[in-house]
Design an enzyme around this catalytic site. Sequence first.
Site, PDB file in Angstrom:
ATOM      1  N   PHE A 194      15.469  37.352  66.220  1.00 40.14           N
ATOM      2  CA  PHE A 194      14.916  36.334  65.319  1.00 40.14           C
ATOM      3  C   PHE A 194      16.073  35.647  64.620  1.00 40.14           C
ATOM      4  CE2 PHE A 194      12.201  34.855  61.798  1.00 40.14           C
ATOM      5  CZ  PHE A 194      11.069  34.490  62.507  1.00 40.14           C
ATOM      6  N   LEU A 196      17.299  32.907  62.141  1.00 47.70           N
ATOM      7  CA  LEU A 196      17.036  31.946  61.068  1.00 47.70           C
ATOM      8  C   LEU A 196      18.303  31.664  60.262  1.00 47.70           C
ATOM      9  CD1 LEU A 196      15.165  30.256  59.243  1.00 47.70           C
ATOM     10  CD2 LEU A 196      14.653  32.363  57.988  1.00 47.70           C
ATOM     11  N   GLY A 202      21.287  30.711  53.639  1.00 46.16           N
ATOM     12  CA  GLY A 202      20.427  31.869  53.779  1.00 46.16           C
ATOM     13  C   GLY A 202      19.110  31.637  53.080  1.00 46.16           C
ATOM     14  N   SER A 203      19.129  31.709  51.739  1.00 44.15           N
ATOM     15  CA  SER A 203      17.892  31.519  50.979  1.00 44.15           C
ATOM     16  C   SER A 203      17.368  30.088  51.085  1.00 44.15           C
ATOM     17  CB  SER A 203      18.128  31.869  49.508  1.00 44.15           C
ATOM     18  OG  SER A 203      18.527  33.216  49.371  1.00 44.15           O
ATOM     19  N   GLN A 391      18.331  67.583  34.024  1.00 46.58           N
ATOM     20  CA  GLN A 391      16.914  67.200  34.026  1.00 46.58           C
ATOM     21  C   GLN A 391      16.764  65.726  33.682  1.00 46.58           C
ATOM     22  OE1 GLN A 391      15.160  69.854  31.117  1.00 46.58           O
ATOM     23  NE2 GLN A 391      15.989  71.670  32.147  1.00 46.58           N
ATOM     24  N   ARG A 393      18.879  63.370  34.041  1.00 49.70           N
ATOM     25  CA  ARG A 393      19.432  62.507  35.091  1.00 49.70           C
ATOM     26  C   ARG A 393      18.510  62.398  36.296  1.00 49.70           C
ATOM     27  NH1 ARG A 393      25.325  64.786  36.383  1.00 49.70           N
ATOM     28  NH2 ARG A 393      25.448  62.887  37.652  1.00 49.70           N
ATOM     29  N   GLU A 489      16.104  39.668  53.209  1.00 52.90           N
ATOM     30  CA  GLU A 489      14.869  38.990  52.797  1.00 52.90           C
ATOM     31  C   GLU A 489      15.017  38.299  51.445  1.00 52.90           C
ATOM     32  OE1 GLU A 489      12.213  38.520  54.651  1.00 52.90           O
ATOM     33  OE2 GLU A 489      13.055  39.663  56.306  1.00 52.90           O
TER      34      GLU A 489
END
Length: 736
Positions: A194, A196, A202-203, A391, A393, A489
Amino acid sequence: MGRHLLVNNETLWPFAACAGDDIPALNVLLVKQLPHPCINAMPDKRTIDELIPDMPVGPIDKYRKSATFDWKQMKMFLEGEDCIRYQNEIWDLLEKDPLFARSVGTVSVNEMRMLVFQRVKRLSEYYFLTQEKLLENPMVYLWFFSAIGLYDWALPTKFLLSTQFFGGTIRSSGSKHHLDLADQSDRMELIGSFSLTELSHGSNVKNMRTTATFDPETKDFILNTPDIEATKIWMGNVGKTATHSIVYAQLYTADGKCHGLHMFVVQIRDTKTLLPLPGIMVGDIGHKLGLNGLDNGFLMFNNVRIPRQSLLNKTGDVTSAGKYTTPFLDPEKKFGASLGTLSGGRVGIVSVCAGNLKICVPIAIRYSAARKQFGPTNDKEIPVLEYQLQQWRLIPYLAAMYAIEIFSKQFMKYYLELNIGTLLKSDAVYLAELGKELHAVACSSKPLTSWLARDAIQECREACGGHGYLSVSRFGEIRGDNDANTTYEGDNNVILQQTSNYLLICRENKQNGVQITAPMKTVNFLNDADTILKWKFQATTAVQCYDAAIALAAYKWLVCYQLKESADKLNKESSSGKDGFEARNDSQAYFARSLALMFIEHTVLQWFYDCVNDPAVPPGLAPVLKKLCALYGLWSLEKHMATLYQGGYMSGRDPARLIREAIVQLCRILKDDAVALVDVIAPRDFILNSALGKADGEIYKNIFSSIMKTPKVMERPDWWREFCNKPVQDSLRGKL
């Protein structure tokens, strides 16, 4: 079609691959009718013991015996008999298959990629995803993805890129003449990919620069990469193995008009030789920080001619005469439809991050229960899990692991509802609203879960001390593999803006008299924002904070307050003369970005709260689940303390003190249940693959055994002569 029921990439939903006669069967599978994915019926004890074997006896038995609940009952309640049987079937086969034997020592990238390819091929031969199984229960897809991914995330990624993203996209976005390629992908006669993302984009998908120009004389498209910045890059499978790719390109007709981004199915390598076809430059982008079993690559086209039929023509087509046609009058709707194929990736990443929490947290908890250091006297050491800092953490991440596990399953259920409904052409208005809301949740849940997993892996690694730095701990592998989730993504900080935009629109609609009625109900409480903003912190003791309703009320106020603050900030920037782009850009830090994160944290807590307070929860499980829910809520809320005080929800020293006291106390209370709680969630040892986290708790034996299995562990180095025969030259003595 092949025997695999492949996932439709537009909807990430396999039934799109069914033949037409299968579609009516789906009417009984509307997801609204399915039970809550984290609330399952209890079979008899014999069945439970058959499906879930006892844990081995070992150094951490003390903690297992101190648990306040039945861990097998909890596992059956959260996962269900069908899921456990299905994943056991997969893991049994993998564990017996020599091809899936765990390697010892370092494996080269080339060997890793060869192994992943061979294993993917074997997965296709096992037929784990069949039409029958998927028609019986839609959640089988998630069970498969998780079962294989917990072994190695490169496997389901490579497998589903070819079948789901390639074959599914062809079925959802193409025509009948394209289906043969999808069928070949089913049978692994070709490997799909795929394409793209480009080197410089990118975005910002709309500005991709690869072109496909129609030539009316030859009836072909000419596919071209105009310059190096338009190189397609980062595509999985393309580096070494993909023979075909779905390529996004700007479609131009002969008159020079650009009709926007479209998809073309293109052969890039010869299926018999794996050599690139003429005019195509394709290669591997090299070693990555993680997921090196997946061959990511780059792709360039030098005026490559492809047939007119290569265009996946659901959203737009070109006639043989060169005329462009589309069923969409609105270009924005056409663009959105063509990009619908990407909408499921973020949902998948949420499940991946839930899986990574199910690896790192059990390792650290089991190790901490077995590892003894110091103590009240010199001759008595205690497990490090007994220390308050350990604990504090780790146990909040244990609570977060349960919260995200429940959230991811519920989220997938809504996603399936959207996709089945779309396939069956259900209520269009309802589905449109569900799609908008789901997109907003996806754009914030990916950042939340990927950052949460990132932080959990690092904290768990450090909590295991020096041994955690060994490769056999597995922390290094999952840290490298998970890191990509913060960017894949969409960059987390960028996509959070989609969520805040949705919330700001909801507020604007409410101010204009439109009632907010979202299908998933994640924003419905905003109808009461004016009332909620008058609320104040109510707890007067730390024990009262053990009720998750305290944190949930604070989160509702927090989202309402931050939404108003963000809207006011945006209006202020706009009123100063800035255009819409600049005003939004200057309203992110401390405003819209924070709003999106507060919203998704509220959603995760709300769904966790609804699940653990459901009447169907067995009485023996409810108390510990409610404590986990309260701890997750308080721990998440604490980082927003400044805003809670700034807005007036809290005042004085008591609220902050009570919340912190409650966090520490809940960590101490849950300490005795911690080992049993990770036993519920952790995969079997073969899948977990950590010397530090094996179920028997024999950490020292397991670590030393792993060290001794390292190739050439006790041999002198190949370069030993350099030590023996190359003394420091006299002329250098005294100068070093």
